[in-house]
Design a protein around this motif. Structure first.
Motif, PDB file in Angstrom:
ATOM      1  N   PHE A   1       0.740  -1.103  -0.006  1.00 50.41           N
ATOM      2  CA  PHE A   1       0.057   0.022  -0.225  1.00 50.41           C
ATOM      3  C   PHE A   1       0.829   1.176   0.133  1.00 50.41           C
ATOM      4  O   PHE A   1       1.647   1.391   1.012  1.00 50.41           O
ATOM      5  CB  PHE A   1      -0.889  -0.064   1.223  1.00 50.41           C
ATOM      6  CG  PHE A   1      -2.068  -1.013   1.187  1.00 50.41           C
ATOM      7  CD1 PHE A   1      -3.328  -0.300   0.683  1.00 50.41           C
ATOM      8  CD2 PHE A   1      -1.974  -1.973   1.531  1.00 50.41           C
ATOM      9  CE1 PHE A   1      -4.346  -1.224   0.539  1.00 50.41           C
ATOM     10  CE2 PHE A   1      -2.953  -3.243   1.359  1.00 50.41           C
ATOM     11  CZ  PHE A   1      -4.197  -2.727   0.802  1.00 50.41           C
ATOM     12  N   PHE A   2       0.851   2.134  -1.082  1.00 45.35           N
ATOM     13  CA  PHE A   2       1.653   3.474  -1.184  1.00 45.35           C
ATOM     14  C   PHE A   2       0.640   4.348  -0.810  1.00 45.35           C
ATOM     15  O   PHE A   2      -0.457   4.814  -1.351  1.00 45.35           O
ATOM     16  CB  PHE A   2       2.135   3.624  -2.496  1.00 45.35           C
ATOM     17  CG  PHE A   2       3.110   2.488  -2.963  1.00 45.35           C
ATOM     18  CD1 PHE A   2       4.465   3.164  -2.921  1.00 45.35           C
ATOM     19  CD2 PHE A   2       2.743   1.262  -3.718  1.00 45.35           C
ATOM     20  CE1 PHE A   2       5.288   1.925  -3.076  1.00 45.35           C
ATOM     21  CE2 PHE A   2       3.655   0.367  -3.892  1.00 45.35           C
ATOM     22  CZ  PHE A   2       5.137   0.908  -3.647  1.00 45.35           C
ATOM     23  N   ILE A   3       0.896   4.954   0.412  1.00 48.99           N
ATOM     24  CA  ILE A   3      -0.086   5.924   1.435  1.00 48.99           C
ATOM     25  C   ILE A   3       0.395   7.094   1.385  1.00 48.99           C
ATOM     26  O   ILE A   3       1.564   7.548   1.226  1.00 48.99           O
ATOM     27  CB  ILE A   3      -0.263   5.343   2.545  1.00 48.99           C
ATOM     28  CG1 ILE A   3       0.930   5.373   3.305  1.00 48.99           C
ATOM     29  CG2 ILE A   3      -0.730   3.872   2.644  1.00 48.99           C
ATOM     30  CD1 ILE A   3       0.803   4.854   4.826  1.00 48.99           C
ATOM     31  N   SER A   4      -0.466   8.059   0.839  1.00 50.51           N
ATOM     32  CA  SER A   4      -0.208   9.456   1.235  1.00 50.51           C
ATOM     33  C   SER A   4      -0.099   9.763   2.784  1.00 50.51           C
ATOM     34  O   SER A   4      -0.722   9.155   3.514  1.00 50.51           O
ATOM     35  CB  SER A   4      -1.461  10.311   0.632  1.00 50.51           C
ATOM     36  OG  SER A   4      -1.327  11.763   1.023  1.00 50.51           O
TER      37      SER A   4
ATOM     38  N   ARG B   1       1.791  15.974  -0.449  1.00 48.61           N
ATOM     39  CA  ARG B   1       0.819  16.961  -0.902  1.00 48.61           C
ATOM     40  C   ARG B   1       0.147  16.473  -2.095  1.00 48.61           C
ATOM     41  O   ARG B   1      -1.042  17.076  -2.648  1.00 48.61           O
ATOM     42  CB  ARG B   1       1.764  18.176  -1.265  1.00 48.61           C
ATOM     43  CG  ARG B   1       2.139  19.038  -0.280  1.00 48.61           C
ATOM     44  CD  ARG B   1       3.595  19.816  -0.655  1.00 48.61           C
ATOM     45  NE  ARG B   1       2.845  20.837  -1.815  1.00 48.61           N
ATOM     46  CZ  ARG B   1       3.504  21.734  -2.390  1.00 48.61           C
ATOM     47  NH1 ARG B   1       4.969  21.734  -2.226  1.00 48.61           N
ATOM     48  NH2 ARG B   1       2.919  22.676  -3.159  1.00 48.61           N
ATOM     49  N   TYR B   2       0.285  15.481  -2.640  1.00 46.27           N
ATOM     50  CA  TYR B   2      -0.183  14.658  -3.713  1.00 46.27           C
ATOM     51  C   TYR B   2      -0.223  15.617  -5.067  1.00 46.27           C
ATOM     52  O   TYR B   2      -1.249  15.794  -5.596  1.00 46.27           O
ATOM     53  CB  TYR B   2      -1.661  14.017  -3.610  1.00 46.27           C
ATOM     54  CG  TYR B   2      -2.010  13.026  -4.468  1.00 46.27           C
ATOM     55  CD1 TYR B   2      -1.545  11.680  -4.318  1.00 46.27           C
ATOM     56  CD2 TYR B   2      -2.964  13.302  -5.429  1.00 46.27           C
ATOM     57  CE1 TYR B   2      -1.722  10.530  -5.022  1.00 46.27           C
ATOM     58  CE2 TYR B   2      -3.184  12.217  -6.178  1.00 46.27           C
ATOM     59  CZ  TYR B   2      -2.638  10.862  -6.128  1.00 46.27           C
ATOM     60  OH  TYR B   2      -2.844   9.760  -6.829  1.00 46.27           O
ATOM     61  N   GLU B   3       0.886  16.192  -5.420  1.00 45.19           N
ATOM     62  CA  GLU B   3       1.063  16.974  -6.405  1.00 45.19           C
ATOM     63  C   GLU B   3       2.029  16.184  -7.583  1.00 45.19           C
ATOM     64  O   GLU B   3       2.948  15.357  -7.136  1.00 45.19           O
ATOM     65  CB  GLU B   3       1.513  18.324  -6.145  1.00 45.19           C
ATOM     66  CG  GLU B   3       0.647  19.031  -5.344  1.00 45.19           C
ATOM     67  CD  GLU B   3       1.134  20.665  -5.024  1.00 45.19           C
ATOM     68  OE1 GLU B   3       1.989  21.205  -5.906  1.00 45.19           O
ATOM     69  OE2 GLU B   3       0.514  21.197  -4.106  1.00 45.19           O
TER      70      GLU B   3
ATOM     71  N   PRO C   1       3.411  10.760  -6.284  1.00 45.32           N
ATOM     72  CA  PRO C   1       1.999  11.051  -6.394  1.00 45.32           C
ATOM     73  C   PRO C   1       1.675  10.964  -7.846  1.00 45.32           C
ATOM     74  O   PRO C   1       2.218  11.582  -8.802  1.00 45.32           O
ATOM     75  CB  PRO C   1       2.076  12.394  -5.850  1.00 45.32           C
ATOM     76  CG  PRO C   1       2.982  12.673  -5.051  1.00 45.32           C
ATOM     77  CD  PRO C   1       4.219  11.756  -5.469  1.00 45.32           C
ATOM     78  N   HIS C   2       0.541  10.427  -8.472  1.00 43.92           N
ATOM     79  CA  HIS C   2      -0.020  10.572  -9.737  1.00 43.92           C
ATOM     80  C   HIS C   2       1.005   9.604 -10.649  1.00 43.92           C
ATOM     81  O   HIS C   2       0.638   9.102 -11.769  1.00 43.92           O
ATOM     82  CB  HIS C   2      -0.110  11.571 -10.227  1.00 43.92           C
ATOM     83  CG  HIS C   2      -0.964  12.794  -9.582  1.00 43.92           C
ATOM     84  ND1 HIS C   2      -2.179  12.701  -9.627  1.00 43.92           N
ATOM     85  CD2 HIS C   2      -0.385  13.697  -9.020  1.00 43.92           C
ATOM     86  CE1 HIS C   2      -2.561  13.961  -8.920  1.00 43.92           C
ATOM     87  NE2 HIS C   2      -1.555  14.232  -8.537  1.00 43.92           N
ATOM     88  N   GLY C   3       1.885   8.576  -9.925  1.00 39.40           N
ATOM     89  CA  GLY C   3       2.902   8.019 -10.623  1.00 39.40           C
ATOM     90  C   GLY C   3       3.713   8.597 -11.705  1.00 39.40           C
ATOM     91  O   GLY C   3       4.221   8.276 -12.795  1.00 39.40           O
TER      92      GLY C   3
END
Length: 253
Positions: free
Chosen positions: A88-91, A118-120, A155-157
């Motif tokens: 699980f890759f977790i923010s 920040r998931y950017e 984030p977003h790969g």
């Protein structure tokens, strides 16, 4: 007393010269080959792991999660029932809000990976912003897990060579994927299942999502697991695939 003068005929001189030249070429080639061998056999470029080049029917199941709690818990229940371990890759921002779910993931034997804070999109950030996000996410996840996690999925790969070089300095192994269910689009359970099972190959890294926005993943997951089991596939930890002798490394420019 007269000095002795050694005179070598032209034919003998040519023969001696060729013999000496052959010795030097052979010796020089031996030195060059042995000194360059470690250089050519070592890959020091930053890279992202996305699948293992193996013949055994082994695959790794991975999830990204950055929002919500409603879908994550049923997914964990399915994995426990089917006796499948996943990564699980977790923010880190999500982990702060849901430490109880992270604890359950770890208790059930799943691997925890960093998925940023920040998931950017990292390629759109300045290097100092990426470093700040990595520092913050690592710290927050360690606060929850009490561990220094080893694996990172941007984030977003989304990444490029510059991003990989920055992440590499933190000691992370970057894990991408080779097969995705497109479940974040909610295209329908059958489509998610087919996206995985129609394309699967030994050594693949599967991507699914455990965020609340992926509304159909929980229903598709047991079907995917059963179908792959029926095709004699086994689910292994991501570290087992990475440790395989032959691995495909994604070329990043």
């Amino acid at each position: 007393m007269p000095r002795k003068v050694w005179i070598i005929g032209s034919q003998k001189f040519k023969l001696l010269f060729l013999l000496l030249l052959g010795v030097f070429i052979t010796l020089g080639g031996f030195i060059i080959n042995n000194s360059l061998m470690p250089v050519f056999s070592t890959n020091e470029e930053p890279a992202a792991f996305y699948r293992a080049d193996i013949k055994e029917k082994k695959v790794a199941l991975t999830f990204n999660i950055s929002w919500g709690e409603d879908k994550a818990l049923p997914i964990l229940d399915v994995l426990k029932e089917k006796e499948v371990n996943a990564a699980f890759f977790i923010s880190a921002a999500w982990a702060e809000r849901h430490p109880d779910i992270v604890e359950k993931m770890m208790k059930d034997g799943h691997t925890i990976g960093n998925h940023g804070y920040r998931y950017e999109h990292y390629p759109r950030l300045e290097e100092n912003e990426i470093i700040s996000d990595l520092n913050l996410s690592h710290k927050k996840i360690k606060d929850v897990t009490e561990k220094d996690v080893e694996y990172f999925r941007p984030p977003h790969g989304d990444f490029n060579k510059s991003v990989l070089e920055t992440v590499d300095r933190f000691g992370y192994s970057v894990v991408h994927w080779s097969v995705g269910g497109q479940d974040w689009e909610n295209p329908g359970v059958d489509t998610i299942v087919n996206n995985i099972t129609d394309e699967i190959k030994p050594g693949d890294v599967i991507l699914l999502h455990a965020s609340d926005s992926a509304k159909q993943t929980g229903e598709a997951l047991p079907i995917i697991i059963d179908k792959l089991h029926n095709e004699n596939y086994s689910f292994v930890d991501i570290e087992e695939l990475i440790s395989q002798a032959e691995a495909n490394i994604e070329e990043i420019k």
